[in-house]
Design a protein around this motif. Structure first.
Motif, PDB file in Angstrom:
ATOM      1  N   LEU A  37      20.927 -57.459   6.772  1.00  0.00           N
ATOM      2  CA  LEU A  37      20.374 -56.097   5.893  1.00  0.00           C
ATOM      3  C   LEU A  37      20.956 -55.871   4.664  1.00  0.00           C
ATOM      4  CD1 LEU A  37      19.881 -53.566   8.840  1.00  0.00           C
ATOM      5  CD2 LEU A  37      18.286 -55.391   8.277  1.00  0.00           C
ATOM      6  N   SER A  38      20.068 -55.211   3.655  1.00  0.00           N
ATOM      7  CA  SER A  38      20.519 -54.635   2.635  1.00  0.00           C
ATOM      8  C   SER A  38      20.920 -53.436   2.926  1.00  0.00           C
ATOM      9  CB  SER A  38      19.399 -54.509   1.595  1.00  0.00           C
ATOM     10  OG  SER A  38      19.211 -55.749   0.951  1.00  0.00           O
ATOM     11  N   ALA A  39      21.330 -52.563   2.011  1.00  0.00           N
ATOM     12  CA  ALA A  39      21.526 -51.050   2.081  1.00  0.00           C
ATOM     13  C   ALA A  39      20.415 -50.497   2.017  1.00  0.00           C
ATOM     14  CB  ALA A  39      22.635 -50.544   0.699  1.00  0.00           C
ATOM     15  N   CYS A  40      20.049 -49.252   2.325  1.00  0.00           N
ATOM     16  CA  CYS A  40      18.827 -48.257   2.260  1.00  0.00           C
ATOM     17  C   CYS A  40      18.645 -48.311   0.744  1.00  0.00           C
ATOM     18  CB  CYS A  40      18.885 -47.202   3.014  1.00  0.00           C
ATOM     19  SG  CYS A  40      19.349 -47.017   4.840  1.00  0.00           S
ATOM     20  N   ILE A  43      20.732 -46.806  -2.334  1.00  0.00           N
ATOM     21  CA  ILE A  43      22.195 -46.289  -2.045  1.00  0.00           C
ATOM     22  C   ILE A  43      23.107 -46.917  -2.750  1.00  0.00           C
ATOM     23  CG2 ILE A  43      23.817 -46.252   0.040  1.00  0.00           C
ATOM     24  CD1 ILE A  43      21.654 -43.958   0.201  1.00  0.00           C
ATOM     25  N   THR A  44      22.904 -48.203  -3.005  1.00  0.00           N
ATOM     26  CA  THR A  44      23.698 -48.972  -3.713  1.00  0.00           C
ATOM     27  C   THR A  44      24.101 -48.406  -5.018  1.00  0.00           C
ATOM     28  OG1 THR A  44      23.064 -51.106  -2.393  1.00  0.00           O
ATOM     29  CG2 THR A  44      24.545 -51.379  -4.543  1.00  0.00           C
ATOM     30  N   ASN A  45      22.952 -47.994  -5.480  1.00  0.00           N
ATOM     31  CA  ASN A  45      22.916 -47.369  -6.936  1.00  0.00           C
ATOM     32  C   ASN A  45      23.869 -46.006  -6.868  1.00  0.00           C
ATOM     33  OD1 ASN A  45      21.358 -49.303  -8.236  1.00  0.00           O
ATOM     34  ND2 ASN A  45      19.498 -48.234  -8.132  1.00  0.00           N
ATOM     35  N   GLY A 126      27.261 -49.233   1.487  1.00  0.00           N
ATOM     36  CA  GLY A 126      25.764 -49.150   1.853  1.00  0.00           C
ATOM     37  C   GLY A 126      25.422 -49.934   2.816  1.00  0.00           C
ATOM     38  N   GLU A 127      25.741 -51.101   2.860  1.00  0.00           N
ATOM     39  CA  GLU A 127      25.389 -52.123   4.048  1.00  0.00           C
ATOM     40  C   GLU A 127      26.021 -51.663   5.131  1.00  0.00           C
ATOM     41  OE1 GLU A 127      25.004 -53.023   0.944  1.00  0.00           O
ATOM     42  OE2 GLU A 127      23.398 -54.160   0.532  1.00  0.00           O
ATOM     43  N   LEU A 128      27.150 -51.326   5.356  1.00  0.00           N
ATOM     44  CA  LEU A 128      28.041 -51.053   6.401  1.00  0.00           C
ATOM     45  C   LEU A 128      27.305 -49.898   7.128  1.00  0.00           C
ATOM     46  CD1 LEU A 128      31.786 -51.422   5.169  1.00  0.00           C
ATOM     47  CD2 LEU A 128      30.373 -52.787   6.951  1.00  0.00           C
ATOM     48  N   GLY A 192      24.111 -58.051   4.436  1.00  0.00           N
ATOM     49  CA  GLY A 192      24.050 -59.062   3.441  1.00  0.00           C
ATOM     50  C   GLY A 192      24.833 -58.468   2.556  1.00  0.00           C
ATOM     51  N   TYR A 193      25.028 -59.329   1.003  1.00  0.00           N
ATOM     52  CA  TYR A 193      25.860 -58.771  -0.168  1.00  0.00           C
ATOM     53  C   TYR A 193      27.216 -58.631   0.157  1.00  0.00           C
ATOM     54  CZ  TYR A 193      26.474 -55.233  -3.700  1.00  0.00           C
ATOM     55  OH  TYR A 193      26.834 -54.527  -4.811  1.00  0.00           O
ATOM     56  N   ILE A 194      27.779 -58.498   1.238  1.00  0.00           N
ATOM     57  CA  ILE A 194      29.143 -58.156   1.235  1.00  0.00           C
ATOM     58  C   ILE A 194      30.105 -59.350   1.806  1.00  0.00           C
ATOM     59  CG2 ILE A 194      28.990 -55.897   1.310  1.00  0.00           C
ATOM     60  CD1 ILE A 194      29.978 -55.806   4.089  1.00  0.00           C
ATOM     61  N   GLY A 206      27.260 -59.899  -5.726  1.00  0.00           N
ATOM     62  CA  GLY A 206      26.343 -59.705  -7.006  1.00  0.00           C
ATOM     63  C   GLY A 206      25.077 -58.898  -6.566  1.00  0.00           C
ATOM     64  N   ARG A 207      24.355 -57.952  -7.435  1.00  0.00           N
ATOM     65  CA  ARG A 207      23.487 -57.418  -7.112  1.00  0.00           C
ATOM     66  C   ARG A 207      22.393 -57.965  -6.604  1.00  0.00           C
ATOM     67  NH1 ARG A 207      23.005 -51.956  -8.560  1.00  0.00           N
ATOM     68  NH2 ARG A 207      21.570 -52.002  -6.816  1.00  0.00           N
ATOM     69  N   GLY A 208      21.484 -57.687  -5.561  1.00  0.00           N
ATOM     70  CA  GLY A 208      20.601 -58.501  -5.031  1.00  0.00           C
ATOM     71  C   GLY A 208      20.961 -59.567  -4.076  1.00  0.00           C
ATOM     72  N   GLY A 209      22.260 -59.578  -3.807  1.00  0.00           N
ATOM     73  CA  GLY A 209      22.913 -60.616  -3.210  1.00  0.00           C
ATOM     74  C   GLY A 209      22.569 -60.958  -1.392  1.00  0.00           C
ATOM     75  N   SER A 210      21.832 -59.751  -1.150  1.00  0.00           N
ATOM     76  CA  SER A 210      21.499 -59.991   0.486  1.00  0.00           C
ATOM     77  C   SER A 210      20.671 -61.315   0.579  1.00  0.00           C
ATOM     78  CB  SER A 210      20.922 -58.753   0.989  1.00  0.00           C
ATOM     79  OG  SER A 210      21.775 -57.812   1.016  1.00  0.00           O
ATOM     80  N   ASP A 211      19.962 -61.627  -0.305  1.00  0.00           N
ATOM     81  CA  ASP A 211      19.176 -62.907  -0.072  1.00  0.00           C
ATOM     82  C   ASP A 211      19.817 -63.798   0.150  1.00  0.00           C
ATOM     83  OD1 ASP A 211      17.000 -61.230  -0.579  1.00  0.00           O
ATOM     84  OD2 ASP A 211      16.837 -61.634  -2.765  1.00  0.00           O
TER      85      ASP A 211
HETATM   86  N1  ASP Z   1      22.316 -53.657  -1.798  1.00  0.00           N
HETATM   87  C1  ASP Z   1      22.666 -54.557  -2.604  1.00  0.00           C
HETATM   88  C2  ASP Z   1      21.809 -54.146  -3.926  1.00  0.00           C
HETATM   89  O1  ASP Z   1      20.951 -53.323  -4.182  1.00  0.00           O
HETATM   90  C3  ASP Z   1      22.223 -55.753  -2.291  1.00  0.00           C
HETATM   91  C4  ASP Z   1      20.909 -56.247  -2.025  1.00  0.00           C
HETATM   92  O2  ASP Z   1      20.081 -55.447  -1.687  1.00  0.00           O
HETATM   93  O3  ASP Z   1      20.391 -57.411  -1.750  1.00  0.00           O
HETATM   94  O4  ASP Z   1      22.002 -54.993  -5.019  1.00  0.00           O
END
Ligand code: ASP
Ligand code: ADP
Ligand code: MG
Length: 470
Positions: A37-40, A43-45, A126-128, A192-194, A206-211
């Motif tokens: 999962l990503s953060a909601c 929330i990361t922002n 965020g992800e936690l 994801g991401y962490i 890095g941003r978007g890293g959950s993929d």
């Molecule tokens: N939460 C992180 C972001 O907003 C990672 C992700 O969503 O993939 O960049």
């Protein structure tokens, strides 16, 4: 087994979480998936903002923002968890993270300095938090699951903000910690991401890293497929936020998807494809809200592609905004060697990557991320020649495997962009993309024109009405 990754909007509200849970429950009928999962969403922002505000010494404002993060997750728990006992337990669990976040905020305000390392620590909450709430909701909805702190599995180097996994350690951890749970039918929910360094410091990819996390786990687990669940019907002919008529693409090759992601299509993190290619694992991009829609299949497997239309000439149009053009002009280039290596040495020293390049006898034009351009970098470039900078430009790229062997595509691209001022033009070395650099203000018109050229719809006739008799 499959890896299912849900992005921010797919876990951003209680309704979204319920929908994601329904999709997981359906998948579980054929085997327990790994859920990443990503953060909601948002929330990361917000965490990045908290870090910046604390770093600037505004403790009260930072604390207010932390309180909002707390409220947001408490509201989710209230909406999702009915059992009094479970609710109490989850609130206690998220409280541990929120208290740490508060302490970190105070610490940064006292030290008055925000490092990349502490930024990653902020972002990790965020992800936690999202996974803690989600795993409890999943259990309450009758899907047996186990929550894992991925920092015990995803061990990375220490490039904070852009960490990459130490592959052998991660593969071993994945097989020792995650696989046995999946094998006995337990759904695993994780972030994801962490990740974390070998010494236990929290990192992010890095941003978007959950993929990317999902794709890596897919390759380490040899999963049947990697599913990227998001808020649109798969990869589309362009960003549907920009062109509402954008259509969903049924199939793409790995190279098309990778190219598209690198060229700016936010729907996939650019590094997602490499781990899938390595093990030839199909990647599906799916809509959380329409689980029965087909979405996009990304594969090179001829068996999977059998009977599916591979589409026309162009697959998709990608946009990357917030770019800058640097024009470096020097007579030293004329008929001499060595200039390019000196030029790239400056980029290397400043850690700035070049996106697009075109050269003439006495000048080079390059595009870079606008945010990366700084005074000392430009000063250094000046030692090589005259430097001109154009800020706020965007690259618009047309991508498709079939571009390689088709004639006349460039002509169609340029004639549809006849009303747009083109600052640079490039055909990628892979020959599956043609890109132009334009002012950011021209992006909407350019993408609309290109989309009408390659994916005509009724709306196009109205917008680009041809003069009578033409
Ligand atoms: N939460 C992180 C972001 O907003 C990672 C992700 O969503 O993939 O960049
Ligand atoms: P998630 O939170 O699920 O990771 P993202 O916001 O990162 O979602 O990515 C999904 C978004 O990507 C879509 O809402 C859409 O606006 C944008 N996007 C950009 N280009 C494309 C494209 N070619 N196809 C689909 N979506 C795209
Ligand atoms: Mg994303």
């Amino acid at each position: 087994m499959v890896v299912m990754k849900f992005g921010g909007t797919s876990v951003g509200t209680a309704t979204a979480m319920r929908q994601a849970i329904a999709n997981i429950a359906e998948e579980k009928k054929t085997g327990a998936p790994l859920v990443v999962l990503s953060a909601c969403s948002g929330i990361t922002n917000q965490l990045i903002q908290i870090a910046a505000v604390a770093g600037a010494g505004n403790l009260e404002e930072a604390k207010q923002l932390v309180a909002e993060v707390r409220e947001f997750h408490l509201d989710l728990i209230k909406e999702l968890i009915g059992s009094e006992e479970l609710r109490k337990e989850v609130i206690e669990n998220i409280d541990v993270y929120l208290t740490r976040l508060e302490r970190l905020t105070e610490g940064i305000e006292i030290v008055g300095e925000l490092t990349e390392r502490s930024k990653d620590r902020f972002c990790s909450f965020g992800e936690l938090l999202s996974t803690t709430v989600f795993a409890a909701a999943l259990n309450e909805h009758g899907v047996r699951s186990e929550w894992i702190d991925i920092r015990t599995v995803m061990i990375t180097d220490d490039r904070y903000g852009f960490a990459r996994p130490l592959v052998e350690i991660c593969r071993k951890n994945t097989n020792e910690i995650i696989k046995p749970l999946l094998d006995v039918g337990t759904v695993v929910v994780t972030q994801g991401y962490i990740g974390a360094t070998e010494s236990g410091r929290t990192t992010t990819l890095g941003r978007g890293g959950s993929d990317l996390s999902a794709a890596l786990f897919g390759s380490w687990l040899h999963s049947e497929s990697i599913e990227i669940w998001t808020d649109v019907d798969g990869v589309m002919t362009t960003d549907p936020r920009m062109v509402p008529e954008a259509r969903s693409i049924r199939v793409m090759t790995f190279s098309e998807a990778a190219e598209l992601a690198y060229l700016g299509a936010k729907v996939l993190h650019p590094d997602t494809i490499a781990p899938a290619v390595e093990k030839n694992i199909p990647v599906y991009v799916l809509n959380t809200w329409h689980p029965s829609a087909k979405g996009t299949l990304i594969t090179n497997d001829p068996e999977l592609l059998k009977g599916k239309s591979h589409g026309g000439l162009v697959k998709s149009i990608a946009v990357k905004k917030a770019q800058a053009i640097l024009n470096v002009r020097s007579n030293r280039m004329f008929g001499r060697h060595g200039f390019m290596s000196e030029l790239f040495d400056v980029f290397e020293r400043f850690g700035i990557s070049v996106e697009m390049i075109s050269t003439s006898e006495v000048s080079v034009s390059l595009t870079v991320d606008d945010a990366a351009v700084n005074e000392s970098f430009i000063k250094e470039l000046h030692t090589l020649g005259e430097v001109e900078i154009e800020h706020k430009v965007a690259t618009v790229s047309v991508v498709g495997d079939n571009l390689r062997m088709s004639k006349g595509v460039a002509g169609r691209i340029f004639s549809s962009l006849c009303n747009v001022n083109l600052r640079m033009i490039s055909q990628g070395a892979s020959e599956i993309n043609v890109g132009v650099v334009i002012d950011e203000g021209d992006v909407a018109a350019a993408v609309s024109a290109l989309h009408c050229e390659f994916f005509p719809s009724d709306r196009c006739d109205a917008i680009f009405e041809k003069p009578a008799g033409s």
